[in-house]
Scaffold this motif. Structure first.
Motif, PDB file in Angstrom:
ATOM      1  N   LEU A  49       6.150  -0.994   1.912  1.00 29.14           N
ATOM      2  CA  LEU A  49       5.698  -1.404   3.049  1.00 29.14           C
ATOM      3  C   LEU A  49       5.007  -0.312   3.861  1.00 29.14           C
ATOM      4  O   LEU A  49       5.895   0.535   4.499  1.00 29.14           O
ATOM      5  N   PHE A  50       3.706  -0.083   3.933  1.00 30.73           N
ATOM      6  CA  PHE A  50       3.256   1.134   4.516  1.00 30.73           C
ATOM      7  C   PHE A  50       3.239   1.004   6.032  1.00 30.73           C
ATOM      8  O   PHE A  50       2.740   0.321   6.773  1.00 30.73           O
ATOM      9  N   ARG A  51       3.761   2.205   6.833  1.00 25.84           N
ATOM     10  CA  ARG A  51       3.554   2.198   8.141  1.00 25.84           C
ATOM     11  C   ARG A  51       2.430   3.066   8.577  1.00 25.84           C
ATOM     12  O   ARG A  51       2.423   4.385   8.230  1.00 25.84           O
ATOM     13  N   ASP A  52       1.557   2.470   9.173  1.00 23.14           N
ATOM     14  CA  ASP A  52       0.141   3.077   9.417  1.00 23.14           C
ATOM     15  C   ASP A  52      -0.061   3.784  10.860  1.00 23.14           C
ATOM     16  O   ASP A  52      -0.074   2.962  11.696  1.00 23.14           O
ATOM     17  N   LEU A  53       0.020   4.868  10.962  1.00 23.14           N
ATOM     18  CA  LEU A  53      -0.162   5.632  12.471  1.00 23.14           C
ATOM     19  C   LEU A  53      -1.659   5.993  12.677  1.00 23.14           C
ATOM     20  O   LEU A  53      -1.674   6.443  13.872  1.00 23.14           O
ATOM     21  N   THR A  54      -2.427   5.336  12.109  1.00 21.66           N
ATOM     22  CA  THR A  54      -3.959   5.907  12.149  1.00 21.66           C
ATOM     23  C   THR A  54      -4.160   5.457  13.706  1.00 21.66           C
ATOM     24  O   THR A  54      -4.957   5.987  14.570  1.00 21.66           O
ATOM     25  N   PRO A  55      -3.868   4.097  14.086  1.00 20.89           N
ATOM     26  CA  PRO A  55      -4.219   3.857  15.344  1.00 20.89           C
ATOM     27  C   PRO A  55      -3.647   4.376  16.485  1.00 20.89           C
ATOM     28  O   PRO A  55      -4.253   4.547  17.689  1.00 20.89           O
ATOM     29  N   VAL A  56      -2.465   5.194  16.276  1.00 20.93           N
ATOM     30  CA  VAL A  56      -1.897   6.017  17.408  1.00 20.93           C
ATOM     31  C   VAL A  56      -2.878   7.248  17.344  1.00 20.93           C
ATOM     32  O   VAL A  56      -2.977   7.776  18.490  1.00 20.93           O
ATOM     33  N   PHE A  57      -3.280   7.691  16.503  1.00 21.80           N
ATOM     34  CA  PHE A  57      -3.968   9.073  16.344  1.00 21.80           C
ATOM     35  C   PHE A  57      -5.410   8.803  16.817  1.00 21.80           C
ATOM     36  O   PHE A  57      -6.050   9.469  17.644  1.00 21.80           O
ATOM     37  N   ALA A  58      -5.746   7.547  17.087  1.00 26.46           N
ATOM     38  CA  ALA A  58      -7.213   7.235  17.592  1.00 26.46           C
ATOM     39  C   ALA A  58      -7.156   6.898  18.866  1.00 26.46           C
ATOM     40  O   ALA A  58      -8.127   6.721  19.433  1.00 26.46           O
ATOM     41  N   PHE A 115       0.952  -1.201  -0.019  1.00 26.35           N
ATOM     42  CA  PHE A 115       0.020   0.064  -0.002  1.00 26.35           C
ATOM     43  C   PHE A 115       0.832   1.072   0.091  1.00 26.35           C
ATOM     44  O   PHE A 115       1.848   1.266   0.819  1.00 26.35           O
ATOM     45  N   PRO A 116       0.639   2.387  -0.850  1.00 24.61           N
ATOM     46  CA  PRO A 116      -0.408   2.402  -1.599  1.00 24.61           C
ATOM     47  C   PRO A 116      -0.282   1.623  -2.988  1.00 24.61           C
ATOM     48  O   PRO A 116      -0.889   1.823  -4.021  1.00 24.61           O
ATOM     49  N   GLU A 117       1.086   1.159  -3.159  1.00 24.35           N
ATOM     50  CA  GLU A 117       1.501   0.463  -4.493  1.00 24.35           C
ATOM     51  C   GLU A 117       2.277  -0.865  -4.179  1.00 24.35           C
ATOM     52  O   GLU A 117       2.630  -0.990  -2.967  1.00 24.35           O
ATOM     53  N   PRO A 118       2.267  -1.853  -5.198  1.00 18.70           N
ATOM     54  CA  PRO A 118       3.044  -3.044  -4.818  1.00 18.70           C
ATOM     55  C   PRO A 118       4.502  -2.738  -4.281  1.00 18.70           C
ATOM     56  O   PRO A 118       5.015  -1.855  -4.996  1.00 18.70           O
ATOM     57  N   GLY A 119       4.893  -3.572  -3.474  1.00 20.28           N
ATOM     58  CA  GLY A 119       6.397  -3.286  -3.041  1.00 20.28           C
ATOM     59  C   GLY A 119       6.638  -2.144  -1.701  1.00 20.28           C
ATOM     60  O   GLY A 119       7.468  -2.427  -1.288  1.00 20.28           O
ATOM     61  N   GLU A 128       7.145  24.333  -3.165  1.00 22.42           N
ATOM     62  CA  GLU A 128       8.435  23.520  -3.433  1.00 22.42           C
ATOM     63  C   GLU A 128       7.908  22.206  -3.845  1.00 22.42           C
ATOM     64  O   GLU A 128       6.880  21.368  -3.270  1.00 22.42           O
ATOM     65  N   SER A 129       8.418  21.659  -4.908  1.00 21.81           N
ATOM     66  CA  SER A 129       8.021  20.385  -5.323  1.00 21.81           C
ATOM     67  C   SER A 129       9.094  19.062  -5.122  1.00 21.81           C
ATOM     68  O   SER A 129      10.335  19.672  -4.867  1.00 21.81           O
ATOM     69  N   TYR A 130       8.534  18.031  -5.170  1.00 22.68           N
ATOM     70  CA  TYR A 130       9.574  16.821  -4.486  1.00 22.68           C
ATOM     71  C   TYR A 130       8.956  15.536  -5.151  1.00 22.68           C
ATOM     72  O   TYR A 130       7.749  15.248  -5.263  1.00 22.68           O
ATOM     73  N   ALA A 131       9.962  14.483  -4.923  1.00 17.48           N
ATOM     74  CA  ALA A 131       9.231  13.147  -5.283  1.00 17.48           C
ATOM     75  C   ALA A 131       9.310  12.403  -3.975  1.00 17.48           C
ATOM     76  O   ALA A 131      10.175  12.728  -3.036  1.00 17.48           O
ATOM     77  N   LEU A 132       8.384  11.599  -3.831  1.00 13.84           N
ATOM     78  CA  LEU A 132       8.486  10.622  -2.439  1.00 13.84           C
ATOM     79  C   LEU A 132       8.659   9.050  -2.940  1.00 13.84           C
ATOM     80  O   LEU A 132       8.606   8.822  -4.140  1.00 13.84           O
ATOM     81  N   GLU A 133       8.479   8.338  -1.906  1.00 14.43           N
ATOM     82  CA  GLU A 133       8.489   6.986  -2.225  1.00 14.43           C
ATOM     83  C   GLU A 133       7.409   6.355  -3.209  1.00 14.43           C
ATOM     84  O   GLU A 133       7.554   5.503  -3.923  1.00 14.43           O
ATOM     85  N   TYR A 134       6.330   7.014  -3.182  1.00 15.39           N
ATOM     86  CA  TYR A 134       5.251   6.893  -4.162  1.00 15.39           C
ATOM     87  C   TYR A 134       4.667   7.922  -4.563  1.00 15.39           C
ATOM     88  O   TYR A 134       3.812   8.510  -4.224  1.00 15.39           O
ATOM     89  N   GLY A 135       5.154   8.613  -5.842  1.00 16.58           N
ATOM     90  CA  GLY A 135       4.521   9.705  -6.707  1.00 16.58           C
ATOM     91  C   GLY A 135       5.435  11.062  -6.391  1.00 16.58           C
ATOM     92  O   GLY A 135       6.403  11.008  -5.717  1.00 16.58           O
ATOM     93  N   ASP A 136       4.569  11.995  -6.746  1.00 16.12           N
ATOM     94  CA  ASP A 136       5.274  13.398  -6.715  1.00 16.12           C
ATOM     95  C   ASP A 136       4.367  14.140  -5.862  1.00 16.12           C
ATOM     96  O   ASP A 136       3.266  14.004  -6.075  1.00 16.12           O
ATOM     97  N   ALA A 137       4.941  15.254  -5.676  1.00 14.75           N
ATOM     98  CA  ALA A 137       3.591  16.342  -4.701  1.00 14.75           C
ATOM     99  C   ALA A 137       4.437  17.598  -4.617  1.00 14.75           C
ATOM    100  O   ALA A 137       5.732  17.957  -4.787  1.00 14.75           O
ATOM    101  N   THR A 138       3.608  18.694  -4.356  1.00  9.05           N
ATOM    102  CA  THR A 138       4.158  20.039  -4.128  1.00  9.05           C
ATOM    103  C   THR A 138       3.411  20.458  -2.787  1.00  9.05           C
ATOM    104  O   THR A 138       2.258  20.255  -2.588  1.00  9.05           O
TER     105      THR A 138
END
Ligand SMILES: O=P(O)(O)OC[C@H]1O[C@H](OP(=O)(O)OP(=O)(O)O)[C@H](O)[C@@H]1O
Ligand SMILES: Nc1ncnc2[nH]cnc12
Length: 176
Positions: free
Chosen positions: A26-35, A20-24, A96-106
């Motif tokens: 390993l997504f670290r999900d902190l939503t249980p910490v927020f909850a 998640f969100p793409e094959p390969g 500022e624009s940048y690339a991350l592990e999955y995709g690009d963002a500004t």
């Protein structure tokens, strides 16, 4: 019973989701910490603890950084600066624009949000490639503010994002 530390809360609550969100990825999900109220409070306090009174405002990066930065700002009595994804802020912005592990963002900040020289503590949940935090650091510098430090819940060390960050203290609660 003694209170759990931030590290104990993170050990108990951070969830790893493969592909998640793409094959390969390993997504670290902190939503249980927020909850979890005590976990969110402990983590928010631990993020700011080393910086004492060395800052005036806490910056959070959209979207997960908002949750942490808002909690830390409220608990420590500081203001909150929103580092937003592009196109969301109505006033004059720096960008500022940048690339991350999955995709690009500004990312953007309101250029006139704080007085020049304001000391800003930058907060986010995950340091992966470092693209997000290095772009945020550049925005703080370009706006004429001072980076008081960078605080992150989880550093994914294999991606070596720390090498892309500006000088100054980088405080990490956990590494994976
Ligand atoms: O070190 P990097 O490779 O830049 O990755 C880390 C960033 O990725 C995630 O945000 P994302 O852009 O997925 O947005 P979200 O918080 O809106 O989910 C995370 O919350 C960090 O901000
Ligand atoms: N592996 C990952 N898990 C959670 N957030 C991320 N942001 C970038 N990479 C990530």
């Amino acid at each position: 019973m003694t209170e759990r530390s931030a590290a104990e809360h993170l050990d108990a609550l951070v969830r790893t989701v493969p592909d998640f969100p793409e094959p390969g990825i390993l997504f670290r999900d902190l939503t249980p910490v927020f909850a979890d109220g005590p976990a969110l409070a402990a983590v928010a306090d631990a993020l700011v603890a080393p910086f004492a009174d060395g800052f005036e405002v806490i910056a959070g990066v959209e979207a997960r950084g908002f949750a942490l930065a808002a909690a830390a700002a409220a608990r420590s009595g500081h203001g909150l600066l929103l580092v937003r994804k592009a196109g969301k802020l109505p006033g004059a912005t720096l960008r500022e624009s940048y690339a991350l592990e999955y995709g690009d963002a500004t990312l953007e900040v309101h250029a006139d949000q704080l007085p020049a020289g304001s000391r800003v503590l930058l907060v986010d949940d995950v340091l992966a490639t470092g693209g997000t935090l290095s772009a945020s650091q550049r925005l703080i510098e370009r706006a004429g503010w001072v980076l008081a430090g960078t605080a992150v819940v989880l550093e994914l060390t294999g991606l070596q994002g720390r090498a892309r960050l500006a000088g100054g203290e980088v405080h990490v609660l956990q590494q994976a």
